[in-house]
Write a protein that holds these residues in place. Sequence first.
Motif, PDB file in Angstrom:
ATOM      1  N   LYS A  91       0.856  -1.199   0.000  1.00 48.59           N
ATOM      2  CA  LYS A  91       0.000   0.000   0.000  1.00 48.59           C
ATOM      3  C   LYS A  91       0.890   1.246   0.000  1.00 48.59           C
ATOM      4  O   LYS A  91       0.928   1.991   0.983  1.00 48.59           O
ATOM      5  CB  LYS A  91      -0.922   0.007   1.225  1.00 48.59           C
ATOM      6  N   PRO A  92       1.601   1.495  -1.114  1.00 49.71           N
ATOM      7  CA  PRO A  92       2.556   2.601  -1.136  1.00 49.71           C
ATOM      8  C   PRO A  92       1.961   3.964  -1.502  1.00 49.71           C
ATOM      9  O   PRO A  92       2.706   4.911  -1.767  1.00 49.71           O
ATOM     10  CB  PRO A  92       3.561   2.153  -2.197  1.00 49.71           C
ATOM     11  N   LEU A  93       0.644   4.060  -1.539  1.00 49.59           N
ATOM     12  CA  LEU A  93      -0.028   5.311  -1.879  1.00 49.59           C
ATOM     13  C   LEU A  93      -0.874   5.800  -0.707  1.00 49.59           C
ATOM     14  O   LEU A  93      -1.448   4.989   0.027  1.00 49.59           O
ATOM     15  CB  LEU A  93      -0.947   5.114  -3.095  1.00 49.59           C
ATOM     16  N   SER A  94      -0.975   7.121  -0.572  1.00 51.30           N
ATOM     17  CA  SER A  94      -1.884   7.689   0.430  1.00 51.30           C
ATOM     18  C   SER A  94      -3.312   7.369  -0.003  1.00 51.30           C
ATOM     19  O   SER A  94      -3.557   7.057  -1.177  1.00 51.30           O
ATOM     20  CB  SER A  94      -1.688   9.205   0.515  1.00 51.30           C
ATOM     21  N   PRO A  95      -4.279   7.435   0.898  1.00 53.89           N
ATOM     22  CA  PRO A  95      -5.664   7.132   0.507  1.00 53.89           C
ATOM     23  C   PRO A  95      -6.167   7.959  -0.679  1.00 53.89           C
ATOM     24  O   PRO A  95      -6.787   7.421  -1.599  1.00 53.89           O
ATOM     25  CB  PRO A  95      -6.468   7.413   1.778  1.00 53.89           C
ATOM     26  N   ASP A  96      -5.874   9.262  -0.685  1.00 57.45           N
ATOM     27  CA  ASP A  96      -6.326  10.103  -1.802  1.00 57.45           C
ATOM     28  C   ASP A  96      -5.629   9.740  -3.105  1.00 57.45           C
ATOM     29  O   ASP A  96      -6.253   9.686  -4.165  1.00 57.45           O
ATOM     30  CB  ASP A  96      -6.098  11.591  -1.490  1.00 57.45           C
ATOM     31  N   ALA A  97      -4.329   9.488  -3.040  1.00 63.12           N
ATOM     32  CA  ALA A  97      -3.585   9.114  -4.241  1.00 63.12           C
ATOM     33  C   ALA A  97      -4.071   7.756  -4.758  1.00 63.12           C
ATOM     34  O   ALA A  97      -4.166   7.540  -5.966  1.00 63.12           O
ATOM     35  CB  ALA A  97      -2.087   9.073  -3.947  1.00 63.12           C
ATOM     36  N   TYR A  98      -4.399   6.848  -3.832  1.00 58.77           N
ATOM     37  CA  TYR A  98      -4.898   5.540  -4.248  1.00 58.77           C
ATOM     38  C   TYR A  98      -6.223   5.668  -5.009  1.00 58.77           C
ATOM     39  O   TYR A  98      -6.436   4.985  -6.005  1.00 58.77           O
ATOM     40  CB  TYR A  98      -5.064   4.603  -3.047  1.00 58.77           C
ATOM     41  N   LYS A  99      -7.096   6.553  -4.531  1.00 59.27           N
ATOM     42  CA  LYS A  99      -8.382   6.753  -5.221  1.00 59.27           C
ATOM     43  C   LYS A  99      -8.149   7.158  -6.680  1.00 59.27           C
ATOM     44  O   LYS A  99      -8.809   6.648  -7.583  1.00 59.27           O
ATOM     45  CB  LYS A  99      -9.216   7.821  -4.516  1.00 59.27           C
ATOM     46  N   LYS A 100      -7.210   8.082  -6.885  1.00 56.96           N
ATOM     47  CA  LYS A 100      -6.911   8.532  -8.253  1.00 56.96           C
ATOM     48  C   LYS A 100      -6.243   7.421  -9.055  1.00 56.96           C
ATOM     49  O   LYS A 100      -6.564   7.211 -10.214  1.00 56.96           O
ATOM     50  CB  LYS A 100      -6.034   9.778  -8.215  1.00 56.96           C
ATOM     51  N   TRP A 101      -5.284   6.712  -8.432  1.00 54.67           N
ATOM     52  CA  TRP A 101      -4.575   5.633  -9.110  1.00 54.67           C
ATOM     53  C   TRP A 101      -5.535   4.520  -9.522  1.00 54.67           C
ATOM     54  O   TRP A 101      -5.417   3.943 -10.604  1.00 54.67           O
ATOM     55  CB  TRP A 101      -3.483   5.072  -8.192  1.00 54.67           C
ATOM     56  N   SER A 102      -6.519   4.218  -8.668  1.00 55.78           N
ATOM     57  CA  SER A 102      -7.419   3.076  -8.905  1.00 55.78           C
ATOM     58  C   SER A 102      -8.335   3.262 -10.109  1.00 55.78           C
ATOM     59  O   SER A 102      -8.917   2.293 -10.582  1.00 55.78           O
ATOM     60  CB  SER A 102      -8.240   2.769  -7.654  1.00 55.78           C
ATOM     61  N   ILE A 103      -8.441   4.481 -10.619  1.00 57.34           N
ATOM     62  CA  ILE A 103      -9.259   4.707 -11.824  1.00 57.34           C
ATOM     63  C   ILE A 103      -8.710   3.871 -12.980  1.00 57.34           C
ATOM     64  O   ILE A 103      -9.460   3.227 -13.702  1.00 57.34           O
ATOM     65  CB  ILE A 103      -9.303   6.203 -12.185  1.00 57.34           C
ATOM     66  N   HIS A 104      -7.398   3.870 -13.137  1.00 55.18           N
ATOM     67  CA  HIS A 104      -6.766   3.075 -14.204  1.00 55.18           C
ATOM     68  C   HIS A 104      -6.052   1.843 -13.649  1.00 55.18           C
ATOM     69  O   HIS A 104      -5.850   0.876 -14.371  1.00 55.18           O
ATOM     70  CB  HIS A 104      -5.779   3.930 -14.995  1.00 55.18           C
ATOM     71  N   ALA A 105      -5.637   1.905 -12.398  1.00 51.02           N
ATOM     72  CA  ALA A 105      -4.991   0.796 -11.685  1.00 51.02           C
ATOM     73  C   ALA A 105      -3.862   0.141 -12.478  1.00 51.02           C
ATOM     74  O   ALA A 105      -3.768  -1.074 -12.565  1.00 51.02           O
ATOM     75  CB  ALA A 105      -6.033  -0.238 -11.262  1.00 51.02           C
ATOM     76  N   ASP A 106      -2.986   0.967 -13.019  1.00 52.45           N
ATOM     77  CA  ASP A 106      -1.830   0.452 -13.763  1.00 52.45           C
ATOM     78  C   ASP A 106      -0.661   0.274 -12.793  1.00 52.45           C
ATOM     79  O   ASP A 106      -0.070   1.256 -12.347  1.00 52.45           O
ATOM     80  CB  ASP A 106      -1.460   1.435 -14.875  1.00 52.45           C
ATOM     81  N   PRO A 107      -0.304  -0.969 -12.450  1.00 56.16           N
ATOM     82  CA  PRO A 107       0.756  -1.191 -11.462  1.00 56.16           C
ATOM     83  C   PRO A 107       2.136  -0.738 -11.940  1.00 56.16           C
ATOM     84  O   PRO A 107       3.046  -0.577 -11.135  1.00 56.16           O
ATOM     85  CB  PRO A 107       0.726  -2.699 -11.228  1.00 56.16           C
TER      86      PRO A 107
END
Length: 87
Positions: free
Chosen positions: A29-45
């Motif tokens: 879980k290397p992202l803050s909660p807000d950054a994770y929300k944005k990242w999860s839109i495309h979820a490109d690892p």
Amino acid sequence: IKPSNVKSNDKSVGFCIRTGAQIPFNVEKPLSPDAYKKWSIHADPDYPEKFCHFSGEPSNKETSFKKPILKKNIEQYIQKNSRLTKN
């Protein structure tokens, strides 16, 4: 405070790989909660990120959700992690 200026001996301190904000250290879980929300839109690892989760220093897009620690810091991470598991 810039992430690279934050120093801590607390092994549980990590940094958001997108914002550099201090967060709990967890390579899964290397992202803050807000950054994770944005990242999860495309979820490109493999999407290039900006900071090292281990050190907080700028990564020049050499980190990602899949690889959140800079290559130059991997050995230090392994050493620190092995000391934690021995205790």
